[in-house]
Design an enzyme around this catalytic site. Structure first.
Site, PDB file in Angstrom:
ATOM      1  N   ARG A  57       0.892  -1.034   0.086  1.00 40.46           N
ATOM      2  CA  ARG A  57       0.091  -0.518  -0.197  1.00 40.46           C
ATOM      3  C   ARG A  57       0.657   0.654   0.117  1.00 40.46           C
ATOM      4  O   ARG A  57       0.779   1.960  -0.063  1.00 40.46           O
ATOM      5  CB  ARG A  57      -1.194   0.052   1.014  1.00 40.46           C
ATOM      6  CG  ARG A  57      -2.071   1.310   1.166  1.00 40.46           C
ATOM      7  CD  ARG A  57      -2.863   1.023   2.605  1.00 40.46           C
ATOM      8  NE  ARG A  57      -4.096   1.971   2.499  1.00 40.46           N
ATOM      9  CZ  ARG A  57      -4.052   2.840   3.118  1.00 40.46           C
ATOM     10  NH1 ARG A  57      -3.266   2.759   4.279  1.00 40.46           N
ATOM     11  NH2 ARG A  57      -4.754   3.614   3.840  1.00 40.46           N
ATOM     12  N   HIS A  61       0.872   4.042  -2.522  1.00 37.96           N
ATOM     13  CA  HIS A  61       0.394   5.762  -1.892  1.00 37.96           C
ATOM     14  C   HIS A  61       1.397   6.924  -2.375  1.00 37.96           C
ATOM     15  O   HIS A  61       1.386   7.835  -2.255  1.00 37.96           O
ATOM     16  CB  HIS A  61       0.096   5.703  -0.209  1.00 37.96           C
ATOM     17  CG  HIS A  61      -1.243   5.427  -0.536  1.00 37.96           C
ATOM     18  ND1 HIS A  61      -1.585   5.524   1.148  1.00 37.96           N
ATOM     19  CD2 HIS A  61      -2.282   4.592  -0.825  1.00 37.96           C
ATOM     20  CE1 HIS A  61      -2.980   5.420   1.685  1.00 37.96           C
ATOM     21  NE2 HIS A  61      -3.256   4.873   0.682  1.00 37.96           N
ATOM     22  N   ASN A  89      -3.205   8.397   5.065  1.00 35.47           N
ATOM     23  CA  ASN A  89      -2.441   8.102   5.357  1.00 35.47           C
ATOM     24  C   ASN A  89      -2.122   7.114   7.098  1.00 35.47           C
ATOM     25  O   ASN A  89      -3.143   6.629   8.164  1.00 35.47           O
ATOM     26  CB  ASN A  89      -1.417   8.425   4.906  1.00 35.47           C
ATOM     27  CG  ASN A  89      -0.524   8.002   3.982  1.00 35.47           C
ATOM     28  OD1 ASN A  89      -1.079   7.553   3.063  1.00 35.47           O
ATOM     29  ND2 ASN A  89      -0.222   9.648   2.811  1.00 35.47           N
ATOM     30  N   HIS A 187      -5.880  -5.069  -2.917  1.00 34.87           N
ATOM     31  CA  HIS A 187      -7.408  -5.204  -1.852  1.00 34.87           C
ATOM     32  C   HIS A 187      -7.509  -7.005  -1.008  1.00 34.87           C
ATOM     33  O   HIS A 187      -8.473  -7.400  -0.288  1.00 34.87           O
ATOM     34  CB  HIS A 187      -8.367  -4.467  -2.146  1.00 34.87           C
ATOM     35  CG  HIS A 187      -8.343  -3.758  -1.588  1.00 34.87           C
ATOM     36  ND1 HIS A 187      -9.232  -1.831  -1.283  1.00 34.87           N
ATOM     37  CD2 HIS A 187      -6.877  -2.667  -1.532  1.00 34.87           C
ATOM     38  CE1 HIS A 187      -8.927  -1.219  -1.519  1.00 34.87           C
ATOM     39  NE2 HIS A 187      -7.459  -1.355  -1.095  1.00 34.87           N
TER      40      HIS A 187
HETATM   41  C1  HEM Z   1      -9.697   2.778  -5.541  1.00 34.91           C
HETATM   42  C2  HEM Z   1      -8.406   2.811  -5.319  1.00 34.91           C
HETATM   43  C3  HEM Z   1      -8.470   2.293  -3.470  1.00 34.91           C
HETATM   44  C4  HEM Z   1      -8.784   2.924  -2.381  1.00 34.91           C
HETATM   45  C5  HEM Z   1     -10.116   3.957  -2.042  1.00 34.91           C
HETATM   46  C6  HEM Z   1      -8.305   2.218  -1.264  1.00 34.91           C
HETATM   47  C7  HEM Z   1      -8.494   2.592   0.041  1.00 34.91           C
HETATM   48  C8  HEM Z   1      -8.298   2.097   0.728  1.00 34.91           C
HETATM   49  C9  HEM Z   1      -8.211   1.854   2.402  1.00 34.91           C
HETATM   50  C10 HEM Z   1      -9.633   2.782   2.446  1.00 34.91           C
HETATM   51  C11 HEM Z   1      -7.288   1.176   3.524  1.00 34.91           C
HETATM   52  C12 HEM Z   1      -7.583   0.658   4.590  1.00 34.91           C
HETATM   53  C13 HEM Z   1      -6.850   0.945   5.228  1.00 34.91           C
HETATM   54  C14 HEM Z   1      -6.885   1.063   6.905  1.00 34.91           C
HETATM   55  O1  HEM Z   1      -7.832   1.466   7.673  1.00 34.91           O
HETATM   56  O2  HEM Z   1      -6.280   0.389   7.287  1.00 34.91           O
HETATM   57  C15 HEM Z   1      -6.816   0.715   2.162  1.00 34.91           C
HETATM   58  C16 HEM Z   1      -6.039  -0.850   2.840  1.00 34.91           C
HETATM   59  C17 HEM Z   1      -5.067  -1.419   1.706  1.00 34.91           C
HETATM   60  N1  HEM Z   1      -4.937  -0.836   0.227  1.00 34.91           N
HETATM   61 FE1  HEM Z   1      -5.917   0.060  -1.170  1.00 34.91          FE
HETATM   62  N2  HEM Z   1      -7.448   1.442  -1.751  1.00 34.91           N
HETATM   63  C18 HEM Z   1      -7.664   1.628  -3.447  1.00 34.91           C
HETATM   64  C19 HEM Z   1      -6.275   0.721  -3.854  1.00 34.91           C
HETATM   65  C20 HEM Z   1      -5.169   0.170  -3.554  1.00 34.91           C
HETATM   66  C21 HEM Z   1      -4.248  -0.282  -4.999  1.00 34.91           C
HETATM   67  C22 HEM Z   1      -4.095  -0.301  -5.970  1.00 34.91           C
HETATM   68  C23 HEM Z   1      -3.115  -1.079  -4.138  1.00 34.91           C
HETATM   69  C24 HEM Z   1      -2.014  -1.337  -3.650  1.00 34.91           C
HETATM   70  C25 HEM Z   1      -1.556  -1.350  -5.752  1.00 34.91           C
HETATM   71  C26 HEM Z   1      -3.992  -0.830  -2.802  1.00 34.91           C
HETATM   72  C27 HEM Z   1      -3.739  -1.328  -1.462  1.00 34.91           C
HETATM   73  C28 HEM Z   1      -4.033  -1.889  -0.188  1.00 34.91           C
HETATM   74  C29 HEM Z   1      -2.755  -2.407   0.468  1.00 34.91           C
HETATM   75  C30 HEM Z   1      -2.229  -3.582   0.373  1.00 34.91           C
HETATM   76  C31 HEM Z   1      -4.280  -2.763   1.550  1.00 34.91           C
HETATM   77  C32 HEM Z   1      -3.824  -2.993   2.962  1.00 34.91           C
HETATM   78  C33 HEM Z   1      -3.113  -2.470   4.156  1.00 34.91           C
HETATM   79  C34 HEM Z   1      -2.476  -2.893   5.227  1.00 34.91           C
HETATM   80  O3  HEM Z   1      -2.806  -3.923   5.397  1.00 34.91           O
HETATM   81  O4  HEM Z   1      -1.733  -2.132   5.969  1.00 34.91           O
HETATM   82  N3  HEM Z   1      -5.282  -0.119  -2.630  1.00 34.91           N
HETATM   83  N4  HEM Z   1      -6.913   0.490   0.776  1.00 34.91           N
END
Ligand code: HEM
Length: 323
Positions: A57, A61, A89, A187
């Site tokens: 992630r 970002h 973040n 995700h």
């Molecule tokens: C439409 C686009 C996206 C939105 C709106 C979005 C939003 C989010 C949100 C809200 C979280 C949860 C954060 C939390 O509350 O802890 C999250 C987690 C995550 N996102 Fe996205 N995301 C998007 C696209 C992506 C992309 C393109 C990637 C990587 C290529 C990605 C990888 C991840 C990963 C791996 C997590 C888990 C993080 C963790 O376990 O620490 N996301 N995302």
């Protein structure tokens, strides 16, 4: 006339070379860099598997704000609120220590050679592989940025975006809607804080408490995991796993969308157009097709607006802009 053409060609080629990343960029300059990064990511993963989704992630970002220039790694100072403290973040990002440790070991063997932006790119690839995703060769040669502003994190899409909004936000960074559908599959690993999606459970809009697009059984499960107290207040530290296999780069993310069990609104809206829904259905049926598309899109994402050649700097400490 001929001479002018040659000059234009040479200028174009040298510009082109400068702006292009290269696989094996550090082969001669710092031969052990990739191995050190892999070792640090693996060691940390064995202690806390959450760092793999965390680092993946971080690269997203980083690349969406001023390009993949390692600017997400910079700490805030009394005069500057940095990206890492911007709204998307804050307490939700993790994995910084792993990159610090890799950077310190690399600096000890090749001082001032390997950028933080590249360390993040390699560490992301290693994180994907540790969660059973496909391997890829990382094009490198990124330089580190010298600017990191919390205010610019508005370039990162939010979990409440509709399909048009997400598509536009990716298009702004040179990524297609199809890249976006493939990348959203990230995700399939990791966790989310409850506050990132509980509006869908408790106050969807003025008429409805719950998002009608959310599977009611899944909503019930999420409410159990993310309860509000008697005053309607949610504990900000509560988290849930993204899905039933949060450590596996599998296609379950897309299968869940088909069951209306996408965690964020921005996930579920991938079913809102025929084209994106078809792509999601193909991925749900065949994880390998998704993995291959995911890797292609990751390589593309990791090259957004990169600094190369003499641009930017090689930060000595990923958290601090060089003096
Ligand atoms: C439409 C686009 C996206 C939105 C709106 C979005 C939003 C989010 C949100 C809200 C979280 C949860 C954060 C939390 O509350 O802890 C999250 C987690 C995550 N996102 Fe996205 N995301 C998007 C696209 C992506 C992309 C393109 C990637 C990587 C290529 C990605 C990888 C991840 C990963 C791996 C997590 C888990 C993080 C963790 O376990 O620490 N996301 N995302």
């Amino acid at each position: 006339m001929k001479l002018t053409l040659v000059i234009i060609m040479v200028c174009f080629l040298s510009y082109h070379n400068e702006a292009t990343l290269q696989v094996g960029f550090y082969r001669d300059k710092c031969p052990f860099a990739e191995a050190i990064i892999k070792d640090e990511v693996t060691k940390s993963f064995l202690k806390d598997q959450g760092i793999a989704p965390g680092i993946t992630r971080l690269q997203f970002h980083d690349c969406f704000v001023r390009g993949c220039d390692g600017s997400i790694l910079i700490d805030s100072t009394p005069t500057n609120q940095a990206e890492k403290d911007g709204p998307p973040n804050g307490i939700t990002v993790r994995g910084f220590n792993v990159l610090d440790n890799a950077k310190a070991r690399i600096e000890a063997v090749c001082n001032g050679v390997v950028s933080c932006a590249d360390i993040l790119a390699y560490a992301t690839r290693d994180s994907v592989v540790l969660t059973k995703g496909l391997y890829w060769d990382v094009p490198a040669g990124r330089r580190d940025g010298r600017i990191s502003r919390a205010s610019e994190t508005s370039d990162i899409p939010t979990a409440f975006f509709n399909l048009d909004q997400i598509t536009q936000s990716f298009a702004k960074k040179g990524l297609t809607q199809s890249d976006m559908v493939a990348l959203s599959g990230a995700h399939t690993i990791g966790r989310s804080h409850c506050f990132s999606f509980t509006d869908r459970l408790y106050r969807f809009d003025t008429k409805m408490m719950q998002d009608p697009n959310l599977n009611p059984y899944y909503a019930q499960f999420l409410k159990l995991k993310c309860p509000r107290d008697v005053h309607g207040i949610l504990n900000q530290t509560l988290v849930v796993f993204m899905n039933q296999s949060p450590l596996l780069m599998d296609q379950s993310y897309y299968g869940n969308l088909l069951k209306h069990a996408g965690l964020f609104m921005s996930d579920q809206v991938l079913l809102d157009s025929q084209k994106t829904a078809q792509q999601a259905a193909i991925y749900a049926a065949n994880g390998l097709i998704w993995q291959a598309d995911f890797v292609k899109a990751m390589i593309k994402m990791s090259q957004i607006q990169v600094l190369t050649g003499e641009q930017g700097e090689i930060r000595a400490n990923c958290r601090v802009i060089n003096p």
